[in-house]
Design an enzyme around this catalytic site. Structure first.
Site, PDB file in Angstrom:
ATOM      1  N   LYS A   1      18.976 -65.483  45.081  1.00 33.75           N
ATOM      2  CA  LYS A   1      19.138 -64.549  46.199  1.00 33.75           C
ATOM      3  C   LYS A   1      18.505 -63.189  45.889  1.00 33.75           C
ATOM      4  O   LYS A   1      17.958 -62.532  46.778  1.00 33.75           O
ATOM      5  CB  LYS A   1      20.612 -64.414  46.566  1.00 33.75           C
ATOM      6  CG  LYS A   1      21.205 -65.686  47.157  1.00 33.75           C
ATOM      7  CD  LYS A   1      20.401 -66.179  48.357  1.00 33.75           C
ATOM      8  CE  LYS A   1      20.988 -67.419  48.991  1.00 33.75           C
ATOM      9  NZ  LYS A   1      20.199 -67.896  50.153  1.00 33.75           N
TER      10      LYS A   1
ATOM     11  N   TYR B   1      22.485 -69.069  41.124  1.00 34.40           N
ATOM     12  CA  TYR B   1      22.449 -68.840  42.567  1.00 34.40           C
ATOM     13  C   TYR B   1      22.124 -67.375  42.866  1.00 34.40           C
ATOM     14  O   TYR B   1      21.285 -67.072  43.721  1.00 34.40           O
ATOM     15  CB  TYR B   1      23.800 -69.210  43.180  1.00 34.40           C
ATOM     16  CG  TYR B   1      23.919 -68.933  44.659  1.00 34.40           C
ATOM     17  CD1 TYR B   1      23.342 -69.788  45.592  1.00 34.40           C
ATOM     18  CD2 TYR B   1      24.601 -67.807  45.128  1.00 34.40           C
ATOM     19  CE1 TYR B   1      23.446 -69.532  46.951  1.00 34.40           C
ATOM     20  CE2 TYR B   1      24.716 -67.542  46.487  1.00 34.40           C
ATOM     21  CZ  TYR B   1      24.135 -68.414  47.397  1.00 34.40           C
ATOM     22  OH  TYR B   1      24.238 -68.151  48.740  1.00 34.40           O
TER      23      TYR B   1
ATOM     24  N   SER C   1      22.291 -78.232  59.875  1.00 34.17           N
ATOM     25  CA  SER C   1      23.154 -79.402  60.069  1.00 34.17           C
ATOM     26  C   SER C   1      24.627 -79.034  60.146  1.00 34.17           C
ATOM     27  O   SER C   1      25.436 -79.782  60.707  1.00 34.17           O
ATOM     28  CB  SER C   1      22.938 -80.415  58.941  1.00 34.17           C
ATOM     29  OG  SER C   1      23.262 -79.844  57.687  1.00 34.17           O
ATOM     30  N   SER C   2      25.007 -77.876  59.588  1.00 30.91           N
ATOM     31  CA  SER C   2      26.415 -77.465  59.581  1.00 30.91           C
ATOM     32  C   SER C   2      26.495 -75.977  59.268  1.00 30.91           C
ATOM     33  O   SER C   2      25.482 -75.320  59.021  1.00 30.91           O
ATOM     34  CB  SER C   2      27.208 -78.270  58.535  1.00 30.91           C
ATOM     35  OG  SER C   2      26.705 -78.013  57.227  1.00 30.91           O
TER      36      SER C   2
ATOM     37  N   SER D   1      20.235 -64.262  53.011  1.00 39.50           N
ATOM     38  CA  SER D   1      20.487 -63.948  51.607  1.00 39.50           C
ATOM     39  C   SER D   1      21.983 -64.095  51.352  1.00 39.50           C
ATOM     40  O   SER D   1      22.592 -65.089  51.755  1.00 39.50           O
ATOM     41  CB  SER D   1      19.975 -62.546  51.289  1.00 39.50           C
ATOM     42  OG  SER D   1      20.205 -62.201  49.945  1.00 39.50           O
TER      43      SER D   1
END
Length: 271
Positions: free
Chosen positions: A150, A146, A14-15, A132
């Site tokens: 990853k 977060y 979407s962005s 990643s």
């Protein structure tokens, strides 16, 4: 309606990086399907078809993969780009909040990959590009949750690549550094904030904002993603952007104690 062009499915398009990747694949001659939670709100680049997708839903994932195969007859490349940031001290995140982040960043990647693998194995070809991060191979203070996701994606990708390579499928990683997008503005925050970490959080926010504003353009990452999808002899890992490339070199060649100091200095932490 089968197509003679290669077909790529890009999640989180979407962005930012996802949208630029969709645009770059279209320019490279691919049939491109981008996904978003609400595709109706996305202004689609030329040559890109959008579908609604929730990567945390087994039903949504299965439905989108089936729609693409039914319409185009194939999926040659899957780009797992959908993800969510998570900022704050690890101790400030409940297990439930942590699970929400893992459900998007890790299990979402696994759901999508498992959904396309039977088709790719049958056609004896295919590539899965997992987006990643620099945080996938180095520590990132105040991004422990977060960073954990990853690291998990890196371990999953490297291991799975060995399992499916003999079936004509590759699982590849693209590791961006700081990117000039509003990604951090929509990050999940810890649900049990502690005064002990307030000062560190403020410093982290300043560092994150500075790195993002001076970060690479999303199109830089998109170019690396397309290269991973199209190179005849692909590498398992590719960094994307100047910061990620530089830190990757430091991580490989410097003694652990010196690299640890660099991490702390980079994040404006006391020695």
């Amino acid at each position: 309606m089968a197509t003679t062009r290669p077909v790529v499915l890009v999640t989180g398009a979407s962005s930012g990086v996802g949208k630029e990747a969709a645009r770059a694949f279209a320019a490279a001659g691919f049939e491109v399907i981008g996904t978003a939670r609400n595709a109706a709100r996305v202004t689609a680049p030329a040559g890109v078809t959008y579908l609604d997708l929730d990567v945390t839903s087994d039903e949504s994932v299965a439905s989108v993969v089936k729609q693409v195969i039914d319409r185009f007859g194939r999926i040659d490349v899957l780009v797992n780009n959908a993800g969510v940031g998570a900022n704050g001290a690890a101790e400030e995140f409940s297990v439930a909040r942590t699970q929400e982040v893992f459900d998007v960043n890790v299990y979402g990647t696994m759901r999508m990959t498992k959904a396309v693998l039977p088709h790719m194995r049958t056609q004896r070809s295919g590539r899965v590009i997992n987006v990643s991060s620099l945080s996938g191979f180095v520590p990132s203070p105040f991004m422990a949750i977060y960073t954990s996701t990853k690291h998990a994606v890196e371990g999953y990708s490297g291991s799975l690549d060995h399992e499916v390579r003999e079936h004509g499928v590759r699982i590849l990683l693209v590791e961006p550094g700081p990117i000039n997008t509003p990604f951090g503005d929509h990050s999940v925050q810890g649900d049990t904030p502690m005064p002990l970490y307030a000062s560190g959080r403020r410093t982290f926010d300043e560092v994150l904002a500075k790195n993002a504003s001076g970060g690479d353009d999303p199109a830089t990452v998109a170019k690396v993603i397309v290269a991973a999808a199209t190179d005849r002899n692909p590498k398992l890992r590719r960094t994307a952007g100047t910061t990620a490339a530089g830190i990757s070199v430091f991580h490989r060649v410097l003694p652990a104690r010196i690299f640890d100091r660099i991490v702390r200095r980079f994040n404006r932490m006391p020695n």
